[in-house]
Design an enzyme around this catalytic site. Structure first.
Site, short mmCIF file in Angstrom:
data_model
loop_
_atom_site.label_atom_id
_atom_site.label_comp_id
_atom_site.label_asym_id
_atom_site.label_seq_id
_atom_site.Cartn_x
_atom_site.Cartn_y
_atom_site.Cartn_z
N HIS A 377 5.73 -9.36 2.80
CA HIS A 377 5.46 -8.07 3.04
C HIS A 377 3.91 -7.76 3.68
O HIS A 377 3.63 -6.72 4.03
CB HIS A 377 5.39 -7.12 1.90
CG HIS A 377 6.88 -6.99 1.12
ND1 HIS A 377 7.53 -6.00 1.46
CD2 HIS A 377 7.27 -7.79 0.19
CE1 HIS A 377 8.53 -5.98 0.60
NE2 HIS A 377 8.64 -7.17 -0.21
N LYS A 570 0.12 8.39 2.72
CA LYS A 570 0.40 6.88 2.39
C LYS A 570 -0.95 6.18 1.74
O LYS A 570 -2.11 7.14 1.52
CB LYS A 570 0.52 5.93 3.55
CG LYS A 570 -0.42 6.20 4.83
CD LYS A 570 -0.12 5.60 6.27
CE LYS A 570 0.84 6.17 6.89
NZ LYS A 570 2.00 5.34 7.38
N ARG A 571 -0.87 4.95 0.99
CA ARG A 571 -2.10 4.68 0.49
C ARG A 571 -3.20 4.54 1.42
O ARG A 571 -3.01 4.45 2.76
CB ARG A 571 -1.87 3.24 0.07
CG ARG A 571 -0.76 3.13 -1.12
CD ARG A 571 -1.41 3.79 -2.30
NE ARG A 571 -2.41 2.96 -2.84
CZ ARG A 571 -2.70 2.36 -3.90
NH1 ARG A 571 -1.54 2.25 -4.77
NH2 ARG A 571 -3.78 1.74 -4.41
N LYS A 576 -4.80 1.19 7.89
CA LYS A 576 -3.63 2.18 8.12
C LYS A 576 -4.49 3.36 8.98
O LYS A 576 -3.91 4.38 9.60
CB LYS A 576 -3.24 2.71 6.98
CG LYS A 576 -2.24 1.80 6.09
CD LYS A 576 -2.07 2.39 4.83
CE LYS A 576 -1.03 1.50 3.98
NZ LYS A 576 0.11 1.17 4.15
N THR A 681 7.54 2.37 6.01
CA THR A 681 9.03 2.99 5.51
C THR A 681 9.09 4.48 5.65
O THR A 681 10.02 5.09 5.76
CB THR A 681 9.74 2.45 4.25
OG1 THR A 681 8.50 2.57 3.26
CG2 THR A 681 9.99 1.05 4.28
N LYS A 685 11.63 7.83 6.93
CA LYS A 685 11.80 9.21 6.09
C LYS A 685 11.37 10.29 6.90
O LYS A 685 12.14 11.48 6.76
CB LYS A 685 10.70 9.21 4.91
CG LYS A 685 11.27 7.82 3.94
CD LYS A 685 10.26 7.77 2.77
CE LYS A 685 10.54 6.24 2.11
NZ LYS A 685 9.81 6.15 1.21
C1 F55 Z 1 0.69 -4.79 -4.02
C2 F55 Z 1 0.14 -5.45 -4.81
C3 F55 Z 1 -0.29 -6.64 -4.11
CL1 F55 Z 1 -1.02 -7.99 -5.14
C4 F55 Z 1 -0.15 -6.83 -2.94
C5 F55 Z 1 0.58 -5.84 -2.15
C6 F55 Z 1 0.81 -4.70 -2.64
C7 F55 Z 1 1.71 -3.63 -2.02
O1 F55 Z 1 1.95 -2.38 -2.57
N1 F55 Z 1 2.27 -3.91 -0.82
C8 F55 Z 1 2.84 -3.02 -0.01
O2 F55 Z 1 3.04 -2.00 -0.40
N2 F55 Z 1 3.23 -3.61 1.03
C9 F55 Z 1 4.16 -2.76 1.96
O3 F55 Z 1 5.45 -3.17 1.91
C10 F55 Z 1 6.29 -2.36 2.73
C11 F55 Z 1 7.74 -2.64 2.14
O4 F55 Z 1 8.14 -3.83 2.96
C12 F55 Z 1 6.03 -2.42 4.15
O5 F55 Z 1 6.83 -1.26 4.71
C13 F55 Z 1 4.57 -2.13 4.43
O6 F55 Z 1 4.42 -2.23 5.65
C14 F55 Z 1 3.49 -3.04 3.60
O7 F55 Z 1 2.27 -2.63 3.62
#
Ligand code: F55
Length: 835
Positions: A377, A570-571, A576, A681, A685
């Protein structure tokens, strides 16, 4: 493990069949169930039934309905004896369950009538539910959308995760700063079923003894250490318009009730026995609140092994009941690794097969690699998981040995393919030869899986050409693939935007589009229908009015619902680029201030809406939140500005708030530095709900553009292939910031939004420290593109047409399409058709 094999003998089954529970199907039946639950399960009555009790009873009534189908689904899957999918994810960001359950079983209207009869409003009842927030952001929400699609498409599938006592923290904004408050969500949770009879004892620490068996083969024994017990909690996952109801199994930790503790207890060592208990419960106590950052804490590794070992034990136990040969394991079981967090499952399965079941290494390894698939991801280096070898040795001594052996055999095959290439060996080694040595979890996941996928086309290309390029050389390109993310249209259209869902249904021939999202394309046939476009616009306006009221109620700010609603939720993360957005807002504010009153009157009113959590330890992200709030405090009360610009920070952004915010957006921002957002994502939406996007050529924005047409999206900024050169130039060439952005910086530095020199580090990151996220490079094109947005928004008729065309072309982004791709290309599983 305690598990009782009990079944009613044939002659007595008649009595069971006669009394089989059939859930309510009409209003009267529903009301009867609610009253029964209020009066018996909750031990209350009509004299003390508040909204909370009404929520509880309604949920219990629906829960009862789900259980019947859930049991039947599990039985059907067991009888059919087909291959199952196991989705391993440390995060499931589920949100609320009641509304979803009502819609998926098709009884929301029945419930609305019944709740009304009993003296409540369904919307108020739905609002009572606490979000199940067992995730950070996109990765966790993706897992939740996947569960919905797996059930809706009748795939035999289980989710496996951790039952955190505390989900993602609740965010409060106090004096413009983020404050974190614990999210205790388990007070009353009707959606989970404790399975106190389904437990697994999990071992940690200890040491490894080797012995020879009767054939002279070396056998490893992992001995000593401590034991923590995993208890299963199950949540039913109903599919939409199908009886299929899958299972999400979450593990909770508790002290093992082995002799060890009893001894302590009997010896009068009460204190330390309680301390043991607390230490055990700590494992599943809290979700780590970092997104896209790996912090390498020992407790996190314990969580990972605890969850992975319990899940694998459960999967293996189920397989063993079928009495098949081990080589058939991959024909019965597909396990998907949601990021590297569950990668220890690869090692654990190898350990079970070799150490416990006595298989030869190679045969076991074949089974392992045929079973697993790995989804990546992120390409951000700070998010790629690594664990110190020393920590692994201490906590999981046998697993570290197995990792070393996996690495040894892997490097031997690399050596054969690339003789005398030492650089290749060090670059792909699962063990990083650093100080201290580290286990590279992504490399382990690649070596241990038969397929590796990225989550959008650009992202999948990037992993194959950058971070994993050597693995493409070693394993070939076929092992690597793309599955572009998707979202469930049930929650993100039908549930979040019921009026739009009805309008679409009226133009496409019913609600079929919710099962086959490509049917949205029929909407284009109605685009010249004036009444249709009028209603479309009215629905958007009504959704904006709802958000306007919420803003008034929670922040006491009056916004104009006719203004352009510009949303970035978003976060909070530098990549971002919420900082680019707020710099743009300041630029707009300065421009408005510089205008004459007559000129101002000609401007388009805009509301800039932000929301999102910062990881508690991410200082710069918290600075960004603070700046946004401070800008709002100045702008929102400036009499020169009035309605022309409002800046809103929505507290505690989560799934249920997204369901209100997303349908109310005219324009949403997806403006990450090119090449950094794997997919995104929420972009999907927003478009699905009739909003347009301003975005960079990053992640799934690119595919959204391909599908909806470039005339329907506001793209700007640097392309990913140019990012590296620009970064290099910032550091080694001369880096200048254009005058518009400098004016923004000077305004910030002058103390307009706080004290002089507040936010100095944020400004310096761009001006003096190499501008890693290319804010200065993209600023001008961002401002110019926002100007185009203003111009185009004035032509409301054309704007609405763009929105309708976009929605009509969004069929590709259903998580159903996505799950079908995984099923066919990675898992090799088929739906189990329900008669
Ligand atoms: C959470 C914990 C760790 Cl250790 C590393 C990453 C995360 C996390 O929350 N990652 C995350 O949300 N990644 C997102 O995944 C989405 C689904 O595939 C993507 O759309 C997005 O781009 C990506 O940042």
């Amino acid at each position: 493990v305690k598990s009782v094999e009990a079944s009613i003998p044939e002659p007595q089954r008649e009595a069971w069949k006669k009394h089989q529970v059939e859930g309510f199907t009409d209003k009267d039946g529903f009301e009867k169930e609610v009253v029964r639950h209020v009066e018996t399960t909750l031990a209350r009555s009509l004299f003390n039934c508040d909204e909370g009790a009404a929520y509880s009873a309604t949920s219990l009534a629906f829960r009862d309905r789900l259980i019947t189908e859930w049991n039947r689904t599990q039985q059907r899957q067991t009888t059919a004896d087909t291959k199952r999918v196991y989705y391993l994810s440390l995060e499931f960001l589920m949100g609320r369950a009641l509304d979803n359950a009502m819609l998926n079983v098709g009884l929301k209207d029945v419930a609305r009538g019944g709740i009304d009869d009993l003296g409540f409003r369904i919307e108020d009842i739905i609002e009572q539910e606490h979000d199940a927030a067992l995730g950070n952001g996109g990765l966790g929400r993706l897992a939740a959308c996947f569960l919905d699609s797996l059930a809706s498409l009748n795939y035999p599938a289980w989710g496996y995760g951790l039952r955190y006592r505390y989900g993602i923290f609740k965010q409060e904004i106090i004096n413009g700063y983020q404050v974190e408050v614990p999210d205790y969500w388990l007070d009353f949770n009707p959606w989970e079923f404790p399975r106190h009879d389904v437990t697994v004892d999990i071992q940690f620490y200890g040491n490894v003894r080797k012995s020879q068996d009767e054939n002279g083969k070396t056998v490893a024994h992992w001995e000593g250490g401590e034991i923590v017990t995993a208890v299963a909690y199950d949540m039913p996952i109903p599919g939409y318009a199908t009886p299929s109801t899958n299972n999400l199994r979450l593990w909770s930790s508790k002290a093992s009730s082995g002799e060890f503790d009893f001894q302590k207890f009997n010896n009068g060592d009460y204190e330390s026995s309680v301390a043991d208990q607390q230490r055990a419960e700590t494992i599943s106590a809290v979700l780590y609140p970092n997104d896209n950052l790996d912090r390498g804490k020992e407790l996190r590794l314990k969580q990972q092994y605890f969850w992975v070992a319990a899940s694998l034990y459960d999967i293996v136990r189920r397989f063993k009941k079928s009495k098949r040969a081990w080589r058939e394991f991959p024909d019965q079981v597909a396990i998907q690794l949601n990021d590297t967090h569950p990668t220890l499952a690869v090692v654990e399965l190898q350990r079970i097969l070799v150490d416990i079941e006595g298989l030869e290494w190679d045969e076991a390894w074949n089974i392992v690699t045929s079973t697993f698939g790995y989804t990546n991801h992120t390409v951000l280096p700070e998010a790629l998981e690594k664990w110190p070898v020393g920590l692994m040795q201490h906590l999981l001594p046998r697993h570290l040995q197995i990792i070393y052996d996996i690495n040894l055999f892997f490097l031997q095959t690399v050596e054969k393919k690339f003789p005398n290439d030492r650089e290749m060996l060090t670059s792909v080694s699962i063990i990083e030869e650093s100080q201290p040595k580290m286990v590279r979890m992504a490399y382990l996941a690649i070596v241990g899986s038969h397929k590796v996928n990225g989550v959008a086309e650009l992202h999948s290309d990037l992993i194959q050409t950058t971070i994993f390029k050597d693995f493409v050389k070693i394993f070939g390109a076929d092992k690597f693939t793309n599955v572009t993310n998707g979202i469930t249209p049930r929650r993100w259209l039908h549930q979040a935007n019921p009026r739009l869902s009805e309008l679409i249904a009226s133009k496409t021939g019913g609600h079929e589009f919710l099962k086959d999202l490509t049917q949205l394309n029929k909407l284009e046939l109605s685009i010249d229908d004036d009444a249709f476009r009028k209603e479309w616009a009215e629905i958007k306006y009504a959704n904006k009015v709802r958000l306007t009221k919420y803003i008034k109620k929670t922040l006491d700010v009056t916004v104009n619902p006719a203004a352009l609603f510009d949303v970035q939720v978003k976060r909070i993360h530098e990549y971002k680029r919420q900082q680019l957005n707020i710099f743009g807002v300041i630029h707009r504010y300065l421009a408005l201030k510089a205008m004459s009153p007559e000129e101002r009157k000609k401007q388009l009113p805009r509301v800039s809406i932000f929301g999102g959590k910062a990881a508690p330890g991410y200082w710069m992200a918290k600075q960004i939140i603070h700046l946004i709030n401070n800008v709002g405090a100045v702008v929102n009360k400036d009499p020169d500005i009035g309605d022309l610009l409002k800046v809103i920070y929505l507290e505690d952004y989560n799934v249920s708030k997204a369901e209100m915010i997303v349908p109310a957006s005219d324009l949403s921002e997806h403006i990450s530095t090119a090449g950094t957002e794997a997919s995104g994502t929420s972009n999907m939406k927003f478009v699905l709900n009739g909003g347009l996007i301003i975005g960079t050529c990053d992640g799934a924005n690119i595919e959204i553009t391909r599908e909806i047409g470039q005339e329907n999206i506001f793209l700007f900024g640097t392309l990913s292939e140019d990012v590296e050169d620009l970064r290099h130039a910032h550091t080694y060439g001369s880096h200048t910031v254009d005058s518009d952005l400098n004016k923004v910086f000077d305004t910030i530095q002058s103390g307009t939004f706080g004290e002089p020199n507040d936010f100095g580090a944020m400004v310096a990151a761009v001006r003096d420290h190499g501008d890693f996220y290319l804010v200065s490079d993209d600023f001008q094109s961002y401002i110019d593109t926002q100007k185009m947005v203003d111009t185009e928004y004035r032509n409301q008729d054309e704007w609405v047409r763009k929105c309708i065309r976009s929605v009509a072309r969004m069929g590709f982004f259903s998580s159903d399409r996505c799950i079908n791709e995984y099923a066919e290309g990675i898992w090799n599983v088929e739906p189990l058709v329900v008669k």
